[in-house]
Design a protein around this motif. Sequence first.
Motif, mmCIF file in Angstrom:
data_model
loop_
_atom_site.group_PDB
_atom_site.id
_atom_site.type_symbol
_atom_site.label_atom_id
_atom_site.label_comp_id
_atom_site.label_asym_id
_atom_site.label_seq_id
_atom_site.Cartn_x
_atom_site.Cartn_y
_atom_site.Cartn_z
ATOM 1 N N GLY A 242 84.549 39.280 102.122
ATOM 2 C CA GLY A 242 84.839 37.897 101.763
ATOM 3 C C GLY A 242 83.592 37.146 101.338
ATOM 4 O O GLY A 242 83.618 36.344 100.403
ATOM 5 N N ALA A 243 82.468 37.412 102.006
ATOM 6 C CA ALA A 243 81.220 36.746 101.642
ATOM 7 C C ALA A 243 80.771 37.153 100.250
ATOM 8 O O ALA A 243 80.304 36.329 99.467
ATOM 9 C CB ALA A 243 80.140 37.075 102.671
ATOM 10 N N VAL A 244 80.906 38.438 99.914
ATOM 11 C CA VAL A 244 80.519 38.905 98.581
ATOM 12 C C VAL A 244 81.356 38.215 97.517
ATOM 13 O O VAL A 244 80.841 37.768 96.485
ATOM 14 C CB VAL A 244 80.674 40.435 98.487
ATOM 15 C CG1 VAL A 244 80.434 40.905 97.047
ATOM 16 C CG2 VAL A 244 79.714 41.125 99.444
ATOM 17 N N ARG A 245 82.645 38.116 97.764
ATOM 18 C CA ARG A 245 83.530 37.479 96.780
ATOM 19 C C ARG A 245 83.132 36.025 96.559
ATOM 20 O O ARG A 245 83.067 35.554 95.407
ATOM 21 C CB ARG A 245 84.985 37.581 97.238
ATOM 22 C CG ARG A 245 85.585 38.971 97.117
ATOM 23 C CD ARG A 245 87.100 38.912 97.220
ATOM 24 N NE ARG A 245 87.533 38.445 98.526
ATOM 25 C CZ ARG A 245 87.789 39.247 99.561
ATOM 26 N NH1 ARG A 245 87.646 40.556 99.425
ATOM 27 N NH2 ARG A 245 88.179 38.760 100.716
ATOM 28 N N PHE A 246 82.865 35.308 97.644
ATOM 29 C CA PHE A 246 82.510 33.894 97.481
ATOM 30 C C PHE A 246 81.127 33.727 96.856
ATOM 31 O O PHE A 246 80.890 32.771 96.118
ATOM 32 C CB PHE A 246 82.596 33.166 98.825
ATOM 33 C CG PHE A 246 83.992 32.794 99.212
ATOM 34 C CD1 PHE A 246 84.692 31.837 98.489
ATOM 35 C CD2 PHE A 246 84.626 33.404 100.282
ATOM 36 C CE1 PHE A 246 85.991 31.487 98.835
ATOM 37 C CE2 PHE A 246 85.917 33.063 100.634
ATOM 38 C CZ PHE A 246 86.607 32.107 99.911
ATOM 39 N N TYR A 247 80.224 34.654 97.140
ATOM 40 C CA TYR A 247 78.902 34.579 96.514
ATOM 41 C C TYR A 247 79.021 34.785 95.005
ATOM 42 O O TYR A 247 78.438 34.033 94.211
ATOM 43 C CB TYR A 247 77.989 35.639 97.118
ATOM 44 C CG TYR A 247 76.557 35.544 96.644
ATOM 45 C CD1 TYR A 247 75.656 34.682 97.249
ATOM 46 C CD2 TYR A 247 76.105 36.325 95.583
ATOM 47 C CE1 TYR A 247 74.340 34.588 96.817
ATOM 48 C CE2 TYR A 247 74.792 36.242 95.136
ATOM 49 C CZ TYR A 247 73.917 35.374 95.762
ATOM 50 O OH TYR A 247 72.622 35.277 95.313
ATOM 51 N N LEU A 248 79.782 35.792 94.603
ATOM 52 C CA LEU A 248 79.977 36.033 93.171
ATOM 53 C C LEU A 248 80.739 34.887 92.521
ATOM 54 O O LEU A 248 80.457 34.515 91.372
ATOM 55 C CB LEU A 248 80.726 37.358 92.967
ATOM 56 C CG LEU A 248 79.970 38.611 93.396
ATOM 57 C CD1 LEU A 248 80.844 39.847 93.209
ATOM 58 C CD2 LEU A 248 78.668 38.756 92.616
ATOM 59 N N LEU A 249 81.710 34.320 93.251
ATOM 60 C CA LEU A 249 82.433 33.162 92.721
ATOM 61 C C LEU A 249 81.488 31.985 92.521
ATOM 62 O O LEU A 249 81.568 31.269 91.508
ATOM 63 C CB LEU A 249 83.568 32.773 93.675
ATOM 64 C CG LEU A 249 84.371 31.519 93.296
ATOM 65 C CD1 LEU A 249 85.040 31.699 91.932
ATOM 66 C CD2 LEU A 249 85.402 31.193 94.370
ATOM 67 N N SER A 250 80.580 31.787 93.465
ATOM 68 C CA SER A 250 79.611 30.698 93.321
ATOM 69 C C SER A 250 78.728 30.912 92.098
ATOM 70 O O SER A 250 78.460 29.975 91.338
ATOM 71 C CB SER A 250 78.751 30.611 94.588
ATOM 72 O OG SER A 250 77.829 29.556 94.510
ATOM 73 N N LEU A 251 78.290 32.151 91.869
ATOM 74 C CA LEU A 251 77.494 32.452 90.680
ATOM 75 C C LEU A 251 78.283 32.196 89.407
ATOM 76 O O LEU A 251 77.764 31.633 88.433
ATOM 77 C CB LEU A 251 77.032 33.906 90.718
ATOM 78 C CG LEU A 251 75.753 34.226 91.482
ATOM 79 C CD1 LEU A 251 75.527 35.727 91.519
ATOM 80 C CD2 LEU A 251 74.560 33.537 90.850
ATOM 81 N N ALA A 252 79.558 32.610 89.397
ATOM 82 C CA ALA A 252 80.389 32.415 88.204
ATOM 83 C C ALA A 252 80.602 30.931 87.922
ATOM 84 O O ALA A 252 80.525 30.483 86.765
ATOM 85 C CB ALA A 252 81.733 33.121 88.386
ATOM 86 N N LEU A 253 80.856 30.156 88.978
ATOM 87 C CA LEU A 253 81.041 28.711 88.789
ATOM 88 C C LEU A 253 79.751 28.050 88.318
ATOM 89 O O LEU A 253 79.777 27.128 87.492
ATOM 90 C CB LEU A 253 81.509 28.079 90.100
ATOM 91 C CG LEU A 253 82.933 28.443 90.533
ATOM 92 C CD1 LEU A 253 83.176 28.012 91.974
ATOM 93 C CD2 LEU A 253 83.964 27.791 89.612
#
Length: 743
Positions: A242-253
């Motif tokens: 879950g942390a990896v997904r949110f980290y990548l989502l933060s980068l994408a945003l």
Amino acid sequence: MQLPEKRTATWFEAISGQKRIVLGAVLLCGLTLLAFRGLVQNGFINYDDPDYVTANPHVLGGLTWANVVWAFTTTRVSNWNPLTWLSHMLDVELFGVNPQGHHLMGLVLHTTNALILFWLLRGMSGAFWRSFFVAAFFALHPLHVESVAWASERKDLLSTFFFLLTIWAYARYVREWSPVRSPECRVGNVADGKEPPNDASALSKKLSYMAPAEIPSPPLEERVRERRLFVSKFFRHGTRPGAVRFYLLSLALYACGLMSKPMLVTVPFVLLLVDFWPLARVDLNAGKERARDLFLLVLEKVPFLVLAAVSSLITVLSQASDYSMFGGLPLRVRVATAVVTYLEYLRKTIWPSDLAVFYPDPNARYFAPPHTTLYPASELWPAWQLIAAVLLLVTVCALVWLRRKREPWLVTSWFWFLGVLVPVIGIVQAGAQVMADRYTYIPLIGIFIACVWTATDVARRYQAGHVVAGCGGALLLAACVLVTQRQVGYWRNDRTLFEHALAVTSRNPMAEWMVGASYAERGQLGLAQTHFRLALAADPYAVEPHLMLGSLYEMEGRTDLATNEYRTALRKKPQEEFARVHLAGLLRKLGQAREALAEYEAALRWNPDSVEANYQAGTLLLEAGDLKRAERFLGTALRLQPNHADALLCVSDLRTQQGRPAEALAALAEVVRLYPTNFELRVNLGGMLWKGGLREEAVAQYREAVRLNPSHPMGHYDLGTTLLALGNPAAATGELGEAVRLK
């Protein structure tokens, strides 16, 4: 510490947390709509809006694949912001070129940003009212009117939307990886400033109904131990999915935010501030542990820093190639300007008066050539003012640092304000403005947090402090609503906006020539010329006054004076498309076709997507009989603007000369489809249909022409002759008789 007396919960406290948030969101929306209620009555502004919307063929073409590709490959207006272009294209798809629709979409985005900010602060801090007031000041402050009321500043709204979501995704990543609680209890003001109970049973009972974000932080040693454990797992065994997904989502945003406006290059710095407060991932008082924690947190931001570096490089190259970046000003001048501008932003935040769309910088004359020697810093700011400004900023920074343990939000909020403004504070000079209201859209969030949290912290020390603070906050919000409503009214049109700018600023060349342009549109050419001359007096490097003067002389038939103004503008700004196209038009009138074509081609070298330059070059070549080159230019114009009626008529003529009557007929039919009530187009189409053997279709076009304009003899005559040729002499006699009667 003495426990507070037991009291009956108010009606608001009795409402569940989710319902509170909904009520707060509804109130926030209502106040925002009230403050900006006059926005939908405003029109477009003839300052950047033509580049972004009203005269941009790609935006006017809507969301087509070709336009999407253009959005991701262009650096028009000296920036690479593809998502902003797509946003404008979507507005055109939904509302056409109706300014009300575009303004409404901007208001929706602004309101959404305020709601996200409220939700984000509430989630990270657990403080409802403080988060609400910060979001409300963000939504209602008059300094933010420019970002909302100016269609061209959609990039502010869109980039802030992605900026806030970036912080949200980052906070979720932190929660999934190494959950830490809000530091509010460390400083003794959980739940909007109320003192926490100090006995174990009362604290346990309180924790049973507190939201997760409100649960007090564990002791410092336990948090450090927990942080080390998670760091070890992260580097040795990986982290939670879950942390990896949110980290990548933060980068994408974050990438989306940079593709909306490159000002977000400071986001990695903001994330470090958020790590300190409210996420409490680092303790600045931890000694040796502090350096290790900071190193790991900086290492965590490396992907964000890479995105920021790429965006900065693209922006520098884009602006340098378009003369938008002033590199000739000495560093001492730019630093002096930045220091004083910081204080001016604070002054306008506290007392939002004399707000203008353009604040002229005496050192950065409009479109001054690079490496031009201008004015020294001493003529801008007196020495005492510079020294006082530096001392004040240094003193505030020192006080904030000294209070970092007791009031940690001050570190985040104050350096948020200072840091986010760095790209536009003037050290890297881009444009001729010394400051701009739109630049405060994100930075003022830090000031609002500092003021609201500190006021609450002070108020909790007094018995009726919260009542006084709440009433004071409500009065300030009411004042913001009133001032914002008035400021929105100034954006009604060009005249109201720039006349207000002239009233509140001095030596403002931008406002002078824009006011002159508004007079020219109303036919008051004498007043217009006066303002253009005043603009040149205020800024000898200005280009637009020469363009406006050239247009006036061209309207009056004074070709020599008009030509001189256009050539002067091109010496100052060689890429000025308006000057090249109009100069070429004057050269055509003087019979200098070769020189005119050279000007059109020069305009296209600077801007290959110029519809007007492509069209005019095509017509010039068509007149000269160069059909092959004319076809190329006219085809480009129609590709950029498929509904360009004049270009379609020229293509129809071109196809006729090429012996391709079917294509000529199709082009003319398309023009008639675009302008179905045009009498002459109907007559011409009827004639072409008749020559093509489509006689019944020709009669239908002539009948429609007669219906559209029954008082014109030509329609009756053409209809009568076609009816006679088709063997209907009775009907033909009536039409021909009517033609004779009319003429």
